[in-house]
Design a protein around this motif. Structure first.
Motif, PDB file in Angstrom:
ATOM      1  N   PRO A  82       0.813  -1.231   0.000  1.00  0.00           N
ATOM      2  CA  PRO A  82       0.000   0.000   0.000  1.00  0.00           C
ATOM      3  C   PRO A  82       0.841   1.273   0.000  1.00  0.00           C
ATOM      4  O   PRO A  82       0.355   2.342  -0.379  1.00  0.00           O
ATOM      5  N   THR A  83       2.095   1.196   0.413  1.00  0.00           N
ATOM      6  CA  THR A  83       2.968   2.374   0.455  1.00  0.00           C
ATOM      7  C   THR A  83       3.748   2.560  -0.843  1.00  0.00           C
ATOM      8  O   THR A  83       4.475   3.541  -0.992  1.00  0.00           O
ATOM      9  N   GLY A  84       3.657   1.585  -1.753  1.00  0.00           N
ATOM     10  CA  GLY A  84       4.403   1.659  -2.999  1.00  0.00           C
ATOM     11  C   GLY A  84       5.837   1.194  -2.885  1.00  0.00           C
ATOM     12  O   GLY A  84       6.626   1.391  -3.809  1.00  0.00           O
ATOM     13  N   ALA A  85       6.194   0.560  -1.762  1.00  0.00           N
ATOM     14  CA  ALA A  85       7.586   0.168  -1.535  1.00  0.00           C
ATOM     15  C   ALA A  85       7.777  -1.344  -1.503  1.00  0.00           C
ATOM     16  O   ALA A  85       8.805  -1.825  -1.018  1.00  0.00           O
ATOM     17  N   ALA A  86       6.828  -2.100  -2.033  1.00  0.00           N
ATOM     18  CA  ALA A  86       6.942  -3.563  -1.994  1.00  0.00           C
ATOM     19  C   ALA A  86       8.195  -4.056  -2.704  1.00  0.00           C
ATOM     20  O   ALA A  86       8.824  -5.034  -2.275  1.00  0.00           O
ATOM     21  N   SER A  87       8.580  -3.382  -3.778  1.00  0.00           N
ATOM     22  CA  SER A  87       9.739  -3.834  -4.561  1.00  0.00           C
ATOM     23  C   SER A  87      11.054  -3.663  -3.805  1.00  0.00           C
ATOM     24  O   SER A  87      12.094  -4.173  -4.247  1.00  0.00           O
TER      25      SER A  87
END
Length: 237
Positions: A82-87
């Motif tokens: 959800p924060t856009g930092a999964a990668s």
């Protein structure tokens, strides 16, 4: 008052160490209360040799699966999605890959052990550091060295971080988050020459996680399992 780089940690205080990999070496953040000092450590043995440190929190895989994706990696990616930092969470290599001499052999060993899955080139770049750390942890491993991930600390723990590290906005957000819990600007001003800002900030975030581990307030992901060498497969912050 600014403390000198030769400061001895106060008796009775709990000092901790946060560590981030950097150019074949390690950047460490020694944290005692709010006071933090950045150091460069040549290898994993030097990391473990830092004296008077209760917890070492290191941004590097420790427990390694024999045959697939670690549950802690999958859960961390889900939490950061959800924060856009999964990668930012690289799938840890399977243990067999530590024996590889090069990327081609790493892919071959991984495919044989992990049902056809091969590590990315980016993940393989971490293998030398993972092997270095694995070699010094011992059997059974020391329990004062714990795997952490800076983005879990920044995004879910400290808060206020929404942009990628290395960007202008992301750097300021990380500085503000760390400023609330430690004297980060003083540490950066006295950092060893050449240490990049992103690695220094990640080491400081790891140190904040180490402080929470020492206090018993840290959060963690993982299914409670250990690998074939007794290393826990978990990530804390």
């Amino acid at each position: 008052m600014r403390r000198s780089s030769q400061h001895s940690w106060q008796a009775g205080r709990v000092a901790v160490l946060g560590v981030d990999g950097w150019r074949g070496a390690w950047v460490g953040a020694l944290l005692d209360g709010r006071s933090v000092r950045l150091v460069v450590l040549a290898d994993a043995a030097a990391v473990l040799a830092v004296p008077d440190v209760e917890v070492v929190a290191i941004d590097m895989p420790i427990g390694l699966s024999e045959d697939g994706v670690r549950p802690c990696d999958a859960t961390a990616r889900d939490l950061l999605k959800p924060t856009g930092a999964a990668s930012s969470v690289f799938p840890a290599p399977v243990r067999a890959v530590l024996a590889a001499a090069d990327y081609a052999e790493a892919r071959e060993l991984s495919r044989a052990a992990a049902h056809g899955r091969a590590p990315s080139a980016q993940t393989f770049m971490l293998v030398a550091a993972i092997r270095d750390l694995d070699d010094v942890l011992g059997d059974p491993p020391t329990d004062r060295v714990v795997e952490v991930h800076p983005e879990l600390a920044f995004r879910l723990g400290l808060g206020g971080v929404t942009d990628r590290k290395g960007t202008a906005r992301g750097s300021v957000q990380r500085l503000r988050a760390l400023r609330a819990v430690m004297d980060v600007e003083e540490a950066l001003a006295e950092a060893p020459a050449g240490v990049p800002l992103v690695d220094a900030l990640d080491a400081c975030a790891a140190a904040w996680s180490a402080q929470r581990l020492a206090a018993g307030t840290a959060e963690r992901v993982g299914d409670g399992t250990t690998d074939s060498r007794g290393r826990p497969m978990r990530i804390c912050w």
